[in-house]
Design an enzyme around this catalytic site. Structure first.
Site, short mmCIF file in Angstrom:
data_model
loop_
_atom_site.label_atom_id
_atom_site.label_comp_id
_atom_site.label_asym_id
_atom_site.label_seq_id
_atom_site.Cartn_x
_atom_site.Cartn_y
_atom_site.Cartn_z
N GLN A 14 41.99 33.52 41.48
CA GLN A 14 41.90 34.22 40.19
C GLN A 14 41.50 35.69 40.31
OE1 GLN A 14 39.61 30.67 38.34
NE2 GLN A 14 40.71 31.59 36.65
N GLU A 160 36.04 20.83 39.76
CA GLU A 160 36.66 20.11 38.64
C GLU A 160 37.78 19.16 39.03
OE1 GLU A 160 37.96 22.99 35.79
OE2 GLU A 160 35.94 23.57 35.26
N GLU A 369 29.58 27.07 35.47
CA GLU A 369 30.44 27.91 34.63
C GLU A 369 30.09 27.67 33.18
OE1 GLU A 369 34.74 27.64 35.03
OE2 GLU A 369 34.56 27.45 37.21
N LYS A 429 43.58 36.50 28.18
CA LYS A 429 42.36 35.74 27.86
C LYS A 429 41.29 36.21 28.84
CE LYS A 429 40.89 30.96 27.15
NZ LYS A 429 41.26 29.54 27.38
N TYR A 431 37.26 36.72 30.15
CA TYR A 431 35.93 36.10 30.15
C TYR A 431 34.86 37.02 30.76
CZ TYR A 431 37.77 31.27 29.42
OH TYR A 431 38.35 30.13 28.93
C1 BGP Z 1 37.52 26.26 34.44
C2 BGP Z 1 37.99 26.74 35.79
C3 BGP Z 1 37.99 28.20 35.95
C4 BGP Z 1 38.31 29.02 34.71
C5 BGP Z 1 37.71 28.44 33.44
C6 BGP Z 1 38.29 29.01 32.17
O1 BGP Z 1 38.12 25.04 34.14
O2 BGP Z 1 37.16 26.22 36.80
O3 BGP Z 1 38.79 28.50 37.05
O4 BGP Z 1 39.59 29.43 34.64
O5 BGP Z 1 37.86 27.05 33.36
O6 BGP Z 1 39.49 28.38 31.86
P1 BGP Z 1 40.80 29.14 31.46
O7 BGP Z 1 40.91 30.28 32.42
O8 BGP Z 1 41.92 28.18 31.59
O9 BGP Z 1 40.57 29.58 30.06
#
Ligand code: BGP
Length: 464
Positions: A14, A160, A369, A429, A431
């Site tokens: 990522q 996960e 996370e 998107k 974060y």
């Molecule tokens: C988790 C993963 C991450 C990250 C996060 C946000 O499930 O471990 O890698 O991506 O989710 O999810 P997303 O990027 O799909 O919004």
């Protein structure tokens, strides 16, 4: 009490970029983003935010905001690029530099061995559906333990197993992009076995760290309280949580899981008697919890299995599923959802932590996370992400309440350190605590939340 760990997290595919540099081999995600029609946002991780070349700058920003830990993952294909099995020294060099740079800054490295990016040659023979992948995983893990085990205090086997298989074989938005519960069950089982076998390998060595697994958790809640709802809740818990948490913490799968799988006509011939010993010996020291939302369900009411995730955003399509014979998602009109149709329900942090405390003898946990994805905007050189501050602030408040009430939570990682590739959602998107100006040389611009988080860490560590 040891110092509470406050930090943030990323994953190799990522954020690193440098997809074909310094001898790195191809992973399933390189292949997916370059060739798959399911790559609906038409972007890739070839460069991303270029963490591979800019990790020093990123670590300096972490340090500057008082973060004392960093969770990242190793790209398997940098260490062992292809099927010859030859080890790539430049890959080892990169992670040695990264780990050492963390330590120099008093940032505890929390290292995940596998965060979704399988080597392409293993993906082509079925990935986690093929037992050979487990042996290869143990071999790769051993190389990492030998190379970095003298300095890494926290290891994670896999990220996960639940959400990954859900996406690959349920929603079908991750490669191999199918909806097939037979394959789902097999890959999930092998992932858990892979994790257990890696932990067994870890126990043989003289390494300084502890080892765990990261689970995308969401405590189960139901609409009603009658018997049908209680059964739906148990089914949803088995389906989403317990096959991971019971197995990695207690060392065995819940009995009623196999019963339910057989009832759903799943052929369990991939389960071998001799695996039991690995599950028993390969239990974790801690559980990592990735927490974004709860699992809100009601009894199954009919129809075929159907899983839907929203990877396009814009807030109109809600996430959820119907799992035939098990349960279905319930929707609560009083709970807000984010732009990707997922509930925003910070209280689930407390409920989840207290559930884990109660069910698993107060095992050490890390929130590996937690975060909030949104469409951040750069205005006059600044990002005022007050929505993120408000929502994540609530989540953290609930975590601190659980900590006060005796939950053995030892650290918190915000997802994510900086803006990065959000898998099938692409780059819109966001974060990050740090904004990445992808159109302007990947310039790093700390958001308002970065300064807010800095203050929060400062206050909490002062109080210890
Ligand atoms: C988790 C993963 C991450 C990250 C996060 C946000 O499930 O471990 O890698 O991506 O989710 O999810 P997303 O990027 O799909 O919004």
């Amino acid at each position: 009490m040891e110092k509470f760990l406050w930090g943030s997290a990323t994953a190799s595919y990522q954020c690193e970029g440098a997809w074909n540099e310094d001898g790195k081999g191809e992973s399933q995600w390189d292949d997916f983003s370059h060739h798959s029609p399911f790559n609906i946002n038409h972007v890739d991780g070839d460069i991303s935010c270029d963490h591979y070349h800019r990790f020093i700058e990123d670590l300096d920003l972490m340090k500057e905001s008082h973060q004392n830990t960093y969770r990242f993952s190793i790209a398997w294909t940098r260490i062992i690029p292809d099927e010859t099995g030859k080890v790539n020294q430049k890959g080892l060099d990169f992670y040695n530099q990264l780990i050492n740079a963390c330590i120099e800054r008093h940032i505890v490295p929390n290292v995940t061995l596998w965060h979704y990016d399988l080597p392409l040659h293993l993906y082509k023979i079925g990935g986690w559906e093929n037992r050979r992948t487990i042996d290869e995983f143990v071999n790769y893990a051993k190389i990492c333990f030998e190379a970095f085990g003298d300095r890494v205090p926290l290891w994670v086997t896999v990220n996960e197993p639940g959400f990954y298989t859900h996406c690959c074989y349920g929603a079908g938005n991750y490669p191999p992009n199918v909806c097939d519960f037979q394959r789902y069950a097999k890959a999930g089982y092998h992932l858990m076995l892979g994790s257990a076998r890696v932990i067994e390998e870890f126990r043989k060595g003289d390494y300084i760290g502890k080892i765990g697994l990261v689970h995308a958790s969401g405590n189960v809640e139901t609409k009603g309280t009658d018997e049908a709802n209680q059964i739906a809740a148990r089914n949803a818990d088995l389906f989403n949580n317990l096959w991971v948490t019971d197995t990695c913490i207690r060392g065995y799968f819940p009995d009623d899981l196999f019963y339910k799988l057989r009832e759903s006509q799943i052929d369990l011939s991939f389960v071998k008697e001799e695996d039991k010993i690995h599950f028993r010996n390969g239990t974790v020291d801690f559980l990592g919890i990735n927490l974004y939302c709860r699992t809100y369900v009601k009894p199954y009411s009919g129809g075929e299995t159907n899983v839907h995730l929203n990877n396009k955003g814009s807030g109109k399509i809600l996430e959820g599923e119907v799992i035939k014979g098990w349960y279905e998602t319930a929707y609560d009109p009083h709970v807000k959802v984010n732009q990707w149709g997922r509930e925003i329900y910070p209280r689930c942090m407390y409920d989840e932590l207290m559930t884990i405390k109660r069910e698993y003898d107060n095992i050490p946990v890390f929130i590996t996370e937690n975060g909030h994805g949104c469409y951040d905007e750069l205005i006059d050189g600044q990002v005022d992400d007050k929505e993120r501050i408000e929502i994540v602030g609530e989540f953290i408040k609930w975590m601190l309440k659980a900590r006060e009430e005796g939950c053995n939570v030892q650290g918190y990682y915000m997802w994510s350190t900086m803006d990065l590739y959000s898998w099938v959602n692409g780059y819109k998107k966001r974060y990050g605590l740090v904004y990445i100006d992808f159109n302007n040389g990947n310039k790093r611009i700390p958001k308002k939340s970065y300064y807010w988080y800095k203050k929060l860490i400062e206050n909490d560590l002062k109080g210890e």
